[in-house]
Design a protein around this motif. Structure first.
Motif, PDB file in Angstrom:
ATOM      1  N   ILE A 243       5.319   3.395  -6.148  1.00  0.00           N
ATOM      2  CA  ILE A 243       4.444   4.088  -7.055  1.00  0.00           C
ATOM      3  C   ILE A 243       4.260   2.949  -8.407  1.00  0.00           C
ATOM      4  N   THR A 244       4.937   1.837  -8.491  1.00  0.00           N
ATOM      5  CA  THR A 244       4.712   1.102  -9.513  1.00  0.00           C
ATOM      6  C   THR A 244       4.103  -0.289  -8.918  1.00  0.00           C
ATOM      7  N   GLY A 245       3.704  -0.486  -7.732  1.00  0.00           N
ATOM      8  CA  GLY A 245       3.233  -1.938  -7.053  1.00  0.00           C
ATOM      9  C   GLY A 245       4.299  -2.814  -7.121  1.00  0.00           C
ATOM     10  N   ASN A 246       5.409  -2.441  -6.822  1.00  0.00           N
ATOM     11  CA  ASN A 246       6.588  -3.734  -6.951  1.00  0.00           C
ATOM     12  C   ASN A 246       7.029  -4.070  -8.118  1.00  0.00           C
TER      13      ASN A 246
ATOM     14  N   ILE B 226      -0.956   4.476  -2.052  1.00  0.00           N
ATOM     15  CA  ILE B 226      -1.551   3.312  -2.403  1.00  0.00           C
ATOM     16  C   ILE B 226      -1.627   2.900  -4.129  1.00  0.00           C
ATOM     17  N   ALA B 227      -0.977   2.054  -4.396  1.00  0.00           N
ATOM     18  CA  ALA B 227      -1.165   1.863  -6.091  1.00  0.00           C
ATOM     19  C   ALA B 227      -1.567   0.289  -6.405  1.00  0.00           C
ATOM     20  N   PRO B 228      -2.007   0.522  -7.451  1.00  0.00           N
ATOM     21  CA  PRO B 228      -2.307  -1.086  -8.215  1.00  0.00           C
ATOM     22  C   PRO B 228      -1.066  -2.154  -8.018  1.00  0.00           C
ATOM     23  N   ASP B 229      -1.416  -3.249  -7.646  1.00  0.00           N
ATOM     24  CA  ASP B 229      -0.113  -4.123  -7.321  1.00  0.00           C
ATOM     25  C   ASP B 229       0.140  -4.904  -8.782  1.00  0.00           C
ATOM     26  N   LEU B 230       0.839  -4.224  -9.331  1.00  0.00           N
ATOM     27  CA  LEU B 230       1.127  -4.402 -10.890  1.00  0.00           C
ATOM     28  C   LEU B 230       2.035  -5.548 -11.012  1.00  0.00           C
ATOM     29  N   ALA B 231       2.676  -5.942 -10.000  1.00  0.00           N
ATOM     30  CA  ALA B 231       3.652  -7.050  -9.894  1.00  0.00           C
ATOM     31  C   ALA B 231       2.706  -8.546  -9.640  1.00  0.00           C
TER      32      ALA B 231
ATOM     33  N   ILE C 234      -3.467   5.565  -8.728  1.00  0.00           N
ATOM     34  CA  ILE C 234      -2.638   5.825  -7.607  1.00  0.00           C
ATOM     35  C   ILE C 234      -3.216   6.853  -6.502  1.00  0.00           C
ATOM     36  N   GLN C 235      -3.302   6.572  -5.174  1.00  0.00           N
ATOM     37  CA  GLN C 235      -3.718   7.368  -4.225  1.00  0.00           C
ATOM     38  C   GLN C 235      -2.567   7.761  -3.247  1.00  0.00           C
ATOM     39  N   TYR C 236      -2.627   8.788  -2.772  1.00  0.00           N
ATOM     40  CA  TYR C 236      -1.372   9.152  -1.874  1.00  0.00           C
ATOM     41  C   TYR C 236      -1.773  10.151  -0.878  1.00  0.00           C
ATOM     42  N   LYS C 237      -0.991  10.261   0.515  1.00  0.00           N
ATOM     43  CA  LYS C 237      -1.527  11.187   1.435  1.00  0.00           C
ATOM     44  C   LYS C 237       0.006  11.577   1.848  1.00  0.00           C
ATOM     45  N   ILE C 238       0.269  12.842   2.111  1.00  0.00           N
ATOM     46  CA  ILE C 238       1.350  13.261   2.805  1.00  0.00           C
ATOM     47  C   ILE C 238       1.136  13.195   4.133  1.00  0.00           C
ATOM     48  N   ILE C 239       1.965  12.601   5.027  1.00  0.00           N
ATOM     49  CA  ILE C 239       1.400  12.322   6.511  1.00  0.00           C
ATOM     50  C   ILE C 239       2.202  13.657   7.103  1.00  0.00           C
ATOM     51  N   ASP C 240       3.391  13.814   7.060  1.00  0.00           N
ATOM     52  CA  ASP C 240       4.072  14.812   7.754  1.00  0.00           C
ATOM     53  C   ASP C 240       5.497  14.859   6.850  1.00  0.00           C
ATOM     54  N   SER C 241       6.361  15.876   7.684  1.00  0.00           N
ATOM     55  CA  SER C 241       7.566  15.793   6.841  1.00  0.00           C
ATOM     56  C   SER C 241       8.548  16.604   7.897  1.00  0.00           C
TER      57      SER C 241
ATOM     58  N   THR D 265      -0.465  -1.109  -0.519  1.00  0.00           N
ATOM     59  CA  THR D 265      -0.109   0.055   0.125  1.00  0.00           C
ATOM     60  C   THR D 265       1.163   0.068   0.792  1.00  0.00           C
ATOM     61  N   ASN D 266       1.733   1.219   0.936  1.00  0.00           N
ATOM     62  CA  ASN D 266       3.159   1.277   1.209  1.00  0.00           C
ATOM     63  C   ASN D 266       3.365   2.759   1.942  1.00  0.00           C
ATOM     64  N   THR D 267       3.783   2.827   3.271  1.00  0.00           N
ATOM     65  CA  THR D 267       4.003   4.312   3.797  1.00  0.00           C
ATOM     66  C   THR D 267       5.642   4.444   3.681  1.00  0.00           C
TER      67      THR D 267
END
Length: 196
Positions: free
Chosen positions: A186-189, A107-112, A86-93, A160-162
């Protein structure tokens, strides 16, 4: 002997400093999201649940229970390998009193999709098998082996999901409000497929 004593003392000092630095980190929504995703990525599902507002009624908690029951299975090894990618980036808050939203790209492995492919392969193998008794065990073992192989691959399918991670401040601590959107990311669906 002195060398061994020195190494032990040095190790204790490092652990103490590490523990102190963790405690002194700022209590912000961004820190909570970072800590949650970091512990999840490391495969520490137990720790990641601590950052959730509702710690018992969610897909992540169900996953934690499953992991605790089958710690050493090939399936769990595969999931832990997938989570490590898993990769992640905090964009803003944005903070408004005792609530906050942290926009995060995950960005997570598409486990589904990966498990969907495995089920299709298993179905094809099942049709070609002759012995009914050997089918189930053979297929289960094949799925676990292939799953571990696929998530260990460098060219794993990624999702990938924002998302907007919502938090609430309770007793001066920021906690993540669990949502289907977060679980999906986080679980790729996968969470929505297994625990609708």
């Amino acid at each position: 002997m002195k060398r061994l004593l020195f190494l032990i003392l040095a190790s204790l000092l490092v652990l103490t400093i590490g523990a102190c630095s963790e405690e002194s980190r700022p209590n912000t929504p961004e820190h909570t999201v970072e800590a949650f995703l970091s512990s999840y990525k490391k495969g520490d599902i137990v720790k990641s649940v601590e950052y959730l507002e509702n710690k018992t009624n969610n897909g992540i908690e169900q996953m934690r229970k499953s992991f605790m029951e089958n710690k050493n299975s090939k399936s769990n090894q595969a999931f832990l390998k997938a989570f490590s990618k898993i990769q992640y980036k905090i964009i803003d808050s944005e903070i408004k009193e005792d609530s906050a939203v942290v926009n995060t790209k995950i960005i997570a492995p598409d486990l589904a999709k990966i498990l969907g492919q495995l089920m299709k392969e298993a179905f094809q193998v099942n049709i070609s098998k002759d012995s009914i008794n050997s089918r189930e065990n053979d297929i289960d073992e094949m799925i676990e082996d292939k799953f571990l192989e696929k998530v260990s691959s460098d060219d794993i399918l990624m999702f990938t999901n924002t998302i907007k991670i919502k938090l609430i401040k309770k007793d001066n601590v920021w906690l993540i409000k669990n949502s289907n959107e977060l679980e999906r990311a986080i679980t790729g669906n996968l969470v929505n497929t297994i625990y609708p």
